[in-house]
Design a protein around this motif. Structure first.
Motif, PDB file in Angstrom:
ATOM      1  N   ASP A   1      -9.932   4.457   3.915  1.00 39.06           N
ATOM      2  CA  ASP A   1     -10.156   4.920   2.537  1.00 39.06           C
ATOM      3  C   ASP A   1     -11.618   4.711   2.144  1.00 39.06           C
ATOM      4  OD1 ASP A   1      -7.531   5.629   2.151  1.00 39.06           O
ATOM      5  OD2 ASP A   1      -6.970   3.727   1.214  1.00 39.06           O
TER       6      ASP A   1
ATOM      7  N   TYR B   1       0.872  -1.174   0.000  1.00 34.84           N
ATOM      8  CA  TYR B   1       0.000   0.000   0.000  1.00 34.84           C
ATOM      9  C   TYR B   1       0.913   1.229   0.000  1.00 34.84           C
ATOM     10  CZ  TYR B   1      -3.683   3.214   1.595  1.00 34.84           C
ATOM     11  OH  TYR B   1      -4.586   4.237   1.705  1.00 34.84           O
TER      12      TYR B   1
ATOM     13  N   GLU C   1      -5.936   1.587   7.235  1.00 37.92           N
ATOM     14  CA  GLU C   1      -5.961   2.660   6.250  1.00 37.92           C
ATOM     15  C   GLU C   1      -6.855   2.286   5.062  1.00 37.92           C
ATOM     16  OE1 GLU C   1      -4.909   5.376   7.178  1.00 37.92           O
ATOM     17  OE2 GLU C   1      -4.744   6.625   5.389  1.00 37.92           O
TER      18      GLU C   1
END
Ligand SMILES: [Fe+2]
Ligand SMILES: [Fe+2]
Length: 472
Positions: free
Chosen positions: A359, A332, A355
Motif C-alpha cells: 500500500d 486488515y 500488503e
C-alpha cells in the motif's frame, strides 16, 4: 590488498582482522564478477565522473571524481548510530536493539539479507549492455552511477554476512556472485531481477518502479531490531533516492520530448514516424515494471511476513507514524478474488504486512505518475499515464493464476492472451525501441532524438560536460 584507503568505511576495517580476512578472499571474486558481468565495453578505457561515498556526512557523501569503473572505491558505510535505540515494533517492542544476531533468528535474518543482497548485483547484470545504446553521456554516467552503487549495496550486505553470520555468511557471500540474472540453472532469487533490461525505456521504468521496491524493502529493514542491519540500510536509502531520480526524470524527459514531437507532427501523427516514443508504448512499459515490482512485495497473506514483524526483524515503512507498534489483534480489510468476483475479508494485520508495505509503495508510485502527468498537462495533451490495477499481470500472491485487464476487470486466460500486447510490451515495441537506440550518443551535450536534455547537469556542471571520457 585490503586497506582502509582503498575501501572507504566507517566500520573500523583497519582494526578488524576477521573482516579483512573475509574480504581479502571475497574482493578479488567481486572484481572478477564486475569485469565479467558489469557494464560491457566500459571497463578499461573509460573514465566516469561518479560520486563515491567516502564518509556518511553530507560532504563526504558527495565526493565526485573521474574513475575507471573497476577501480571504483566500493566502501562500507553504516548510518550514524541512534543513541539508546529501542526496538520499534513486534513482540519485543521497547527493548534495547540487538548488536549481535540472536541465535533463534539467525536463519530468518540471513534469508532477509541474502534476498536483499541478491537484487543488487542482479540489477547490474540486467543493465550491462545499456551503455552501448545510451542516449547521452549524461545518461551513460547516471547508468554507471546506479551500477556502482548497486555494487556497493552488495558490499553492504556482504559486510553483514561476513561480520555476523560466520561460515554460513561467507558461503552466502560467495553465492551472491555465482547466481546470475536470467541464468537457467542459477537464476537470481526474485523474478523481476531475471528479466532483461535491454533498452532505456525499460531502464528508466526499472529505476522508477523496481528501485522503488528497493526503497520499500530498505525502509522496512531500516526499522529492524538488528542495529547493524538498520544502520546499513539507512545509508543505502540515501543512494536509492538517486536511482529513483534517474528513473523518474528519465521518463519525464522522454515525455517532454514525445510532447514536442507530437506537436511537430500536428498532434494526430504517430510519433514513431519521427523517431519518438509514443505514449501507449510508455504506458505498456509502466504496466510491465509496476506489476513486476508489486510481485516483489510478496504474497498478500504471509505467515513469513507476520513472523518477521513479530520477531522485530522487518517493520513497516515509517514505523513511527503508526500508533500501534505491536499489532496483536488488529485486522486488515483485504480484497480476495473468489469464484470470479472480489470479496473483502478481514485478515490479521500481522499476516497482511506485505500488503501494508505494498500500500505504501503504490502510494509512492502514484505520486510519481501524477508528476509525470503534469508534463502532459503542461503541453496541453489529453493523454494521461496511470498505474494499472494491482491485480493486473501478477505472478505472485492470490491474483496469480487469474487474469485481469489494467482496470482490474477479470478476463479468461484466452482473452488475456489475445489482448495482452495492448497492455504489455510486444516484441514489435521492443524492436522499435532497439531500432531508435541502435546508435549510442557519445558526444558531450548531444541527446538522442527520443529524449529531452535534463534541466541541469551533475554536481552543478554544465549539461555538455564530458561525463564519461575515453582514455587516450
Ligand atoms: Fe540497491
Ligand atoms: Fe537501487
Amino acid at each position: 590488498m585490503i586497506s582502509a584507503e582503498k575501501i572507504p568505511n566507517n566500520v573500523n576495517l583497519s582494526s578488524n582482522k576477521r573482516l579483512q580476512r573475509a574480504l581479502e578472499h571475497w574482493q578479488p571474486k567481486y572484481i572478477q564478477w564486475w569485469r565479467d558481468m558489469g557494464p560491457q565495453g566500459f571497463q578499461d578505457y573509460h573514465q566516469v565522473y561518479v560520486r563515491t561515498a567516502i564518509s556518511v556526512d553530507p560532504e563526504g557523501w558527495a565526493h565526485f571524481e573521474y574513475v575507471k569503473l573497476p577501480e571504483y572505491r566500493w566502501g562500507i558505510f553504516l548510518a550514524d548510530p541512534t543513541p539508546d535505540r529501542r526496538i520499534g515494533f513486534g513482540d519485543f517492542f521497547g527493548q534495547p536493539v540487538w548488536h549481535e544476531v540472536p541465535g533463534e533468528f539467525r536463519n530468518q535474518l540471513r534469508r532477509l539479507i541474502v534476498t536483499q543482497g541478491d537484487t543488487e548485483p542482479a540489477s547490474v547484470e540486467q543493465q550491462r549492455l545499456l551503455g552501448q545504446r545510451c542516449p547521452s553521456l549524461y545518461d551513460l554516467r547516471n547508468l554507471f552511477q546506479v551500477n556502482v552503487e548497486e555494487g556497493r549495496h552488495l558490499w553492504a550486505m556482504v559486510y553483514l554476512l561476513h561480520s555476523y553470520f560466520g561460515r554460513d555468511g561467507r558461503d552466502e557471500a560467495e553465492e551472491l556472485l555465482e547466481r546470475q540474472s536470467g541464468n537457467r540453472d542459477k537464476p537470481r532469487i526474485l523474478e523481476a531481477f531475471n528479466e532483461p533490461i535491454d533498452n532505456w525505456l525499460d531502464f528508466f521504468m526499472f529505476t522508477m518502479f523496481t528501485d522503488r521496491d528497493g526503497k520499500s524493502q530498505l525502509m522496512s529493514l531500516s526499522e529492524s531490531s538488528l542495529d547493524p542491519l538498520s544502520r546499513t540500510t539507512r545509508f543505502m536509502l540515501t543512494e536509492e533516492a538517486h536511482h529513483m531520480f534517474v528513473g523518474e526524470t528519465g521518463i519525464a524527459r522522454i515525455l517532454e520530448r514525445t510532447c514536442e514531437l507530437m506537436k511537430q507532427a500536428g498532434y494526430s501523427e504517430d510519433v514513431r514516424k519521427i523517431g519518438g516514443i509514443d505514449i501507449p508504448t510508455i504506458q505498456k512499459h509502466l504496466n510491465q515494471w509496476f506489476s513486476l515490482s508489486l510481485d516483489l512485495h510478496g504474497g498478500e497473506v504471509s505467515s513469513n511476513a507476520a513472523s518477521y514483524f513479530a520477531n522485530g526483524l522487518k517493520g513497516r515503512a515509517k514505523e513511527d507514524t503508526f500508533d500501534d507498534h505491536v499489532v496483536r489483534d488488529a485486522y486488515y480489510n483485504m480484497e480476495f478474488f473468489e469464484e470470479g468476483r472480489p470479496v473483502t475479508k478481514e485478515v490479521l494485520m500481522r499476516n497482511a504486512m506485505n500488503e501494508v508495505l505494498r500500500d505504501w509503495y503504490v502510494g509512492d508510485c502514484a505520486a510519481g505518475v501524477a508528476r509525470w502527468n503534469k508534463i502532459l498537462e503542461r503541453h496541453g495533451m489529453s493523454d494521461r499515464l496511470r498505474l494499472p490495477d494491482r491485480k493486473f499481470n501478477r505472478h505472485i500472491g492470490m491474483y496469480s493464476g487469474f487474469y485481469f485487464d489494467p482496470n482490474g476487470v477479470p478476463l479468461s486466460k484466452e482473452e488475456f492472451e489475445k489482448r495482452k500486447f495492448e497492455w504489455l510490451p510486444a516484441p514489435t515495441d521492443s524492436e522499435y525501441l532497439l531500432s531508435i537506440m541502435a546508435e549510442p550518443v557519445y558526444e558531450p551535450g548531444k541527446f538522442a532524438n527520443y529524449i529531452a536534455p535534463p534541466r541541469r547537469g551533475i554536481n552543478q556542471l554544465p549539461i555538455n560536460f564530458e561525463y564519461v571520457r575515453t582514455e587516450q
